[in-house]
Design a protein around this motif. Structure first.
Motif, mmCIF file in Angstrom:
data_model
loop_
_atom_site.group_PDB
_atom_site.id
_atom_site.type_symbol
_atom_site.label_atom_id
_atom_site.label_comp_id
_atom_site.label_asym_id
_atom_site.label_seq_id
_atom_site.Cartn_x
_atom_site.Cartn_y
_atom_site.Cartn_z
ATOM 1 N N ALA A 1 0.906 -1.218 -0.122
ATOM 2 C CA ALA A 1 -0.168 -0.262 0.006
ATOM 3 C C ALA A 1 0.493 1.262 -0.153
ATOM 4 C CB ALA A 1 -0.798 -0.082 0.894
ATOM 5 N N LYS A 2 1.853 1.238 0.676
ATOM 6 C CA LYS A 2 2.982 2.648 0.727
ATOM 7 C C LYS A 2 3.093 2.443 -0.751
ATOM 8 C CE LYS A 2 4.114 1.535 5.560
ATOM 9 N NZ LYS A 2 5.616 1.461 6.090
ATOM 10 N N VAL A 3 3.803 1.550 -1.651
ATOM 11 C CA VAL A 3 4.407 2.049 -2.697
ATOM 12 C C VAL A 3 3.057 2.152 -4.074
ATOM 13 C CG1 VAL A 3 4.671 0.987 -5.007
ATOM 14 C CG2 VAL A 3 6.061 -0.322 -2.392
ATOM 15 N N VAL A 4 2.033 1.335 -3.766
ATOM 16 C CA VAL A 4 0.791 2.313 -3.886
ATOM 17 C C VAL A 4 0.960 3.924 -3.883
ATOM 18 C CG1 VAL A 4 -1.673 2.390 -4.469
ATOM 19 C CG2 VAL A 4 -0.783 0.033 -4.217
ATOM 20 N N GLN A 5 0.890 4.106 -2.661
ATOM 21 C CA GLN A 5 0.665 6.067 -2.212
ATOM 22 C C GLN A 5 1.786 6.718 -3.133
ATOM 23 O OE1 GLN A 5 1.754 6.980 1.753
ATOM 24 N NE2 GLN A 5 -0.192 7.888 1.722
ATOM 25 N N ARG A 6 3.067 5.574 -3.522
ATOM 26 C CA ARG A 6 4.263 6.642 -3.481
ATOM 27 C C ARG A 6 4.102 6.680 -5.337
ATOM 28 N NH1 ARG A 6 8.769 2.530 -3.945
ATOM 29 N NH2 ARG A 6 7.728 1.964 -5.695
ATOM 30 N N ASP A 7 3.819 5.477 -5.688
ATOM 31 C CA ASP A 7 4.306 5.311 -7.496
ATOM 32 C C ASP A 7 2.390 6.709 -7.736
ATOM 33 O OD1 ASP A 7 6.047 4.264 -7.139
ATOM 34 O OD2 ASP A 7 5.133 2.149 -7.653
ATOM 35 N N LEU A 8 1.151 6.933 -7.197
ATOM 36 C CA LEU A 8 0.805 7.372 -7.618
ATOM 37 C C LEU A 8 0.888 8.897 -7.554
ATOM 38 C CD1 LEU A 8 -2.789 5.334 -6.256
ATOM 39 C CD2 LEU A 8 -2.324 5.855 -8.475
ATOM 40 N N VAL B 1 2.726 8.054 -11.717
ATOM 41 C CA VAL B 1 3.018 6.466 -12.652
ATOM 42 C C VAL B 1 2.040 5.227 -11.855
ATOM 43 C CG1 VAL B 1 5.173 7.047 -12.527
ATOM 44 C CG2 VAL B 1 4.806 5.788 -10.711
ATOM 45 N N ILE B 2 1.969 4.271 -12.743
ATOM 46 C CA ILE B 2 1.032 3.163 -12.925
ATOM 47 C C ILE B 2 1.719 2.443 -11.342
ATOM 48 C CG2 ILE B 2 -0.415 0.588 -12.864
ATOM 49 C CD1 ILE B 2 -0.987 1.941 -16.234
ATOM 50 N N PRO B 3 1.110 2.094 -10.476
ATOM 51 C CA PRO B 3 1.931 1.057 -9.350
ATOM 52 C C PRO B 3 2.047 0.092 -9.456
ATOM 53 C CG PRO B 3 -0.763 1.710 -8.300
ATOM 54 C CD PRO B 3 -0.049 2.233 -9.903
ATOM 55 N N LYS B 4 2.828 -0.600 -11.133
ATOM 56 C CA LYS B 4 3.300 -1.738 -10.885
ATOM 57 C C LYS B 4 3.821 -2.176 -10.041
ATOM 58 C CE LYS B 4 1.594 -1.159 -15.622
ATOM 59 N NZ LYS B 4 2.010 -1.602 -17.254
ATOM 60 N N THR B 5 5.002 -1.421 -9.524
ATOM 61 C CA THR B 5 5.859 -2.354 -8.421
ATOM 62 C C THR B 5 5.815 -3.294 -7.225
ATOM 63 O OG1 THR B 5 6.191 -0.384 -7.281
ATOM 64 C CG2 THR B 5 7.732 -0.636 -9.424
ATOM 65 N N CYS B 6 4.294 -2.472 -7.186
ATOM 66 C CA CYS B 6 3.908 -3.109 -5.857
ATOM 67 C C CYS B 6 3.099 -4.643 -5.782
ATOM 68 C CB CYS B 6 2.662 -2.600 -5.257
ATOM 69 S SG CYS B 6 0.825 -2.948 -6.523
ATOM 70 N N THR B 7 3.370 -5.016 -7.414
ATOM 71 C CA THR B 7 3.267 -6.854 -7.393
ATOM 72 C C THR B 7 3.327 -8.091 -6.662
ATOM 73 O OG1 THR B 7 2.520 -5.986 -10.414
ATOM 74 C CG2 THR B 7 2.266 -7.850 -9.305
#
Length: 389
Positions: free
Chosen positions: A294-301, A305-311
């Motif tokens: 969820a932190k990665v989603v927050q950072r990438d948004l 950019v699309i938060p694909k790194t959270c996958t």
């Protein structure tokens, strides 16, 4: 000491919240001030109107603190002001000024706009304009068309300031409100994991309260999206932000689902401890992995950019939850695993995967050990079917 510290903490939280609210509208404040000054300057200095009262008023009302519908508000404002001025000038010129004349003028202006099919904004502006006409500069020689010109100048200047002079950054506006909503998710999952690790219900109750309060944060998130969409539409310098804003808009529903599912997870975790069910280390680690994702989603948004790194983190969370399930869990533990898979599906949705594809990915990584591990909109007795799906 506990009482004063608690009051101090609440006061600090209130100040932080007030500052956050101000930061959310600081650009609007600046836009309104600049537009009011420019509208007066153009109407008075360029067109020679000695008292262009309606110009800065029109600019201020068009911008306003409430954002997201300014284009429509500008049109409604001008229509309402024109109707109010026409009725006010004509009626007051005939019947004179006074208390009852003001009432009659306001009622007539509102009636005309209502019968013409005007919205609430048009009706309100018509009534306000008729009152201003009767009180500021009552007509003595017929209708003053300069008032209508002032209203047009004010509305046009406001839109020009919003689009060209001080355009808001739509990604900044949206991310500023989305951050608290995602903070709720991250904090709720983190504290829930700690409560399970320590087998302490107090952190779980704290996490549950945090996730419940997150409903308000989600509402603010949804309310600010139209403002970002408007800014990305009318401001040429912000057109490049359309793609990033689109990411946010697509992620909004998944973020809401994740918060709701996290609330169900935490509530079931309370029951797990109360019933003294097992909570293996892998289960705790799985929830921590979701918080990191969820932190990665927050950072990438926020970066647009699309938060694909959270996958990868999401898949690790699913694997850890499946490992915990294979060790043997109680009823509530199984529901917690199901909610982990549901949140994983939601976070994969923020990464651009359609819901069906996200579910398939979760099943591929974690298998399908049983019907009680199916991902969905919220498993268990506490699921909330009333949310936006």
């Amino acid at each position: 000491m506990t009482g004063p510290r608690r009051r101090l903490g609440k006061a600090r939280e209130l100040l932080v919240e007030r500052w956050r609210q101000f930061r959310a509208v600081e650009v609007v404040v600046a836009q309104s001030a600049v537009a009011a000054a420019l509208a007066w300057f153009l109407a008075a200095g360029v067109l020679g109107n000695p008292q262009p009262v309606f110009a800065p008023i029109a600019a201020m009302i068009t911008l306003g603190i409430s954002t997201g519908q300014r284009l429509r508000r500008a049109v409604e404002l001008v229509l309402g002001v024109i109707a109010g001025i026409a009725v006010g000038d004509g009626l007051i010129y005939v019947i004179g000024t006074g208390a009852w004349q003001i009432g009659v003028g306001a009622a007539l202006a509102m009636s005309v706009t209502i019968l013409a099919g005007g919205s609430a904004g048009v009706v309100s502006q018509a009534a306000t304009s008729s009152v201003l006409v009767a009180t500021l500069r009552p007509p003595s020689e017929g209708i003053y068309f300069t008032r209508i010109i002032d209203a047009l100048i004010g509305g046009a200047v406001a839109l020009a300031v919003m689009a060209l002079v001080l355009p808001v950054n739509p990604v900044t506006v949206v991310s500023r409100v989305a951050r608290p909503a995602l903070d709720v998710l991250v904090e709720g999952l983190t504290v829930t994991a700690r409560g399970l690790a320590e087998r302490d219900q107090d952190p779980l109750q704290e996490a549950l309260a945090t996730l419940t309060r997150g409903e308000d944060k989600l509402e603010e998130f949804y309310q600010v999206l139209p403002e970002g969409r408007e800014a990305a539409t009318i401001a040429p310098v912000r057109w490049r932000a359309r793609a990033a804003l689109q990411h946010y808009m697509k992620a909004a529903e998944y973020i809401e689902r994740a918060v709701r599912n996290a609330r169900v997870l935490t509530r079931r975790a309370v029951t797990l401890l109360r019933d003294d069910e097992p909570a293996p280390r892998e289960l705790v680690e799985s929830i921590c992995s979701l918080a990191e994702a969820a932190k990665v989603v927050q950072r990438d948004l926020r970066r647009g950019v699309i938060p694909k790194t959270c996958t990868a983190m999401v898949c690790r969370a699913v694997e850890q939850a499946s490992a915990a399930y294979r060790q043997g869990l109680g009823f509530s533990g199984n529901v917690v695993v199901a909610q982990i898979r549901a949140i994983a599906t939601d976070l994969l949705g923020t990464a651009g995967l359609p819901h069906d594809e996200a579910e398939r990915e979760v099943r591929r990584v974690g298998g399908t050990p049983g019907d009680n591990l199916e991902t969905g909109n919220g498993s268990g007795e506490d699921s909330d079917p009333s949310g936006r799906r």
